[in-house]
Design an enzyme around this catalytic site. Structure first.
Site, PDB file in Angstrom:
ATOM      1  CG  MET A 153      -1.848  -1.013   1.206  1.00 48.21           C
ATOM      2  SD  MET A 153      -2.981  -1.452  -0.443  1.00 48.21           S
ATOM      3  CE  MET A 153      -3.960  -0.205  -0.134  1.00 48.21           C
ATOM      4  CG  ASN A 163      -0.144  -3.471  -8.139  1.00 50.92           C
ATOM      5  OD1 ASN A 163       0.013  -4.290  -6.987  1.00 50.92           O
ATOM      6  ND2 ASN A 163      -1.152  -2.520  -8.242  1.00 50.92           N
ATOM      7  CG  HIS A 210      -6.177  -1.742  -8.938  1.00 51.33           C
ATOM      8  ND1 HIS A 210      -5.793  -0.916  -7.906  1.00 51.33           N
ATOM      9  CD2 HIS A 210      -7.316  -1.504  -9.462  1.00 51.33           C
ATOM     10  CE1 HIS A 210      -6.765   0.121  -7.712  1.00 51.33           C
ATOM     11  NE2 HIS A 210      -7.802  -0.316  -8.704  1.00 51.33           N
ATOM     12  CB  THR A 226       4.130   2.291 -16.070  1.00 51.50           C
ATOM     13  OG1 THR A 226       2.846   2.703 -15.684  1.00 51.50           O
ATOM     14  CG2 THR A 226       4.317   1.088 -17.036  1.00 51.50           C
TER      15      THR A 226
HETATM   16  C1  GRF Z   1      -6.117  -7.513  -2.181  1.00 51.16           C
HETATM   17  O1  GRF Z   1      -7.619  -7.307  -2.487  1.00 51.16           O
HETATM   18  C2  GRF Z   1      -5.329  -7.007  -3.411  1.00 51.16           C
HETATM   19  O2  GRF Z   1      -6.046  -6.799  -4.437  1.00 51.16           O
HETATM   20  C3  GRF Z   1      -4.941  -5.616  -2.979  1.00 51.16           C
HETATM   21  O3  GRF Z   1      -4.596  -5.722  -1.615  1.00 51.16           O
HETATM   22  C4  GRF Z   1      -5.601  -6.634  -0.845  1.00 51.16           C
HETATM   23  C5  GRF Z   1      -5.096  -7.346   0.036  1.00 51.16           C
HETATM   24  O4  GRF Z   1      -4.210  -8.279  -0.373  1.00 51.16           O
HETATM   25  N1  GRF Z   1      -3.818  -5.134  -3.812  1.00 51.16           N
HETATM   26  P1  GRF Z   1      -3.429  -9.367   0.470  1.00 51.16           P
HETATM   27  O5  GRF Z   1      -4.241 -10.179   1.315  1.00 51.16           O
HETATM   28  O6  GRF Z   1      -2.494  -8.465   1.391  1.00 51.16           O
HETATM   29  O7  GRF Z   1      -2.665 -10.189  -0.494  1.00 51.16           O
END
Ligand code: GRF
Length: 219
Positions: free
Chosen positions: A90, A107, A109, A141
Site C-alpha cells: 500500500m 501489481n 489491483h 509503470t
Molecule cells: C487485495 O484485495 C489486493 O487486490 C490488494 O490488496 C488486498 C489485500 O491483499 N492489492 P493481501 O491479502 O495482502 O494479499
C-alpha cells in the site's frame, strides 16, 4: 531457480498463493524474500513459517518517498529478481523504484482497470451499480494503477453483495488465480515487457481473461 521478491503491507493472501504455486511447480521460481513496509504485516508471519527470508523497511524511517524508494530498491535488487511482485503493497512508488525494475514489476489491483484506479474499488463498483467487477494484474509503470494490463478476471456482482463479500469473492475467485498465473508466464518468458505487455509473441492490446488460464491455475 529464478528468484521472486514480494512486497506486502497486509495479510499477504496473494503472497500465500504465490508461495504455494512455487512449491507445487506451477511457477518456475521461488520467493527469495518478502519485504513489508510495516512490521505488523500479517503476511510476514506466513512467510517466516514458509521459510522465506523477510525484511521490514518502514517508510516512517525515511524523510521522503525517494529515500524510502532507494532503500527499498537496494533491498530488492540485492536478490537479482526475475520478478518483483506487489501483493497488497500500500505505498505509491516513485520512478526511483519503478524505472530500474520496469518489465519485472507487477501489481494486482482489485478492479477491472481502467475502471476504479485507487482505493475502495469494491464499494465504488457497488455504488455505480456495476453488474460485473474483478481484478487486474498489470506491469507497474510510473502512472498509478495504470500500467500495461496483463490479465483481468471478472465475476458477476450479486444483488446482496456488500463491499466485504465482493472483496472476498474477487480475492478468492479471481486474484488468487490470475496473479500466480501471471508470475508463471513472466518467469517462463511467455510474458515479456517490450514497452508494452507481450504474450506469446504478440502485443496485448487488451488484457487476457480467465479463459487464458492454464488448467493448473483454474482451481
Ligand atoms: C487485495 O484485495 C489486493 O487486490 C490488494 O490488496 C488486498 C489485500 O491483499 N492489492 P493481501 O491479502 O495482502 O494479499
Amino acid at each position: 531457480m529464478k528468484r521472486i521478491v514480494v512486497l506486502i503491507s497486509g495479510r499477504g493472501r496473494n503472497l500465500q498463493a504465490l508461495i504455494r504455486a512455487c512449491a507445487d511447480g506451477r511457477v518456475a521460481g521461488r520467493v527469495a524474500r518478502v519485504i513489508a513496509n510495516r512490521a505488523d504485516a500479517a503476511g510476514l508471519t506466513y512467510a517466516r513459517a514458509a521459510g522465506v527470508p523477510t525484511q521490514v523497511i518502514s517508510h516512517r524511517d525515511y524523510a521522503d518517498r525517494e529515500s524510502f524508494d532507494r532503500a527499498l530498491l537496494a533491498a530488492v535488487s540485492a536478490e537479482e529478481p526475475a520478478a518483483v511482485v506487489l501483493a497488497g503493497f500500500m505505498r505509491i512508488l516513485t520512478p526511483v523504484f519503478v524505472a530500474p525494475l520496469q518489465g519485472r514489476l507487477l501489481n494486482i489491483h482489485p478492479s477491472l482497470l481502467p475502471r476504479y484506479p485507487g482505493l475502495d474499488t469494491h464499494a465504488r463498483a457497488l455504488a455505480a451499480g456495476d453488474r460485473e467487477h474483478g481484478a487486474t494484474v498489470h506491469f507497474v509503470t510510473e502512472a498509478l494503477d495504470a500500467g500495461a494490463a496483463i490479465i483481468q478476471g471478472a465475476l458477476r456482482v450479486r444483488p446482496d453483495d456488500s463491499a466485504d463479500t465482493l472483496a472476498r469473492r474477487v480475492l478468492e475467485e479471481i486474484e488468487l488465480r490470475i496473479y500466480p498465473q501471471a508470475v508463471a508466464w513472466l518467469l517462463s518468458g511467455e510474458l515479456q515487457w517490450r514497452g508494452g505487455a507481450w504474450f506469446r509473441g504478440r502485443l496485448l492490446t487488451q488484457p487476457l481473461t480467465l479463459d487464458a488460464l492454464d488448467p493448473a491455475f483454474r482451481s
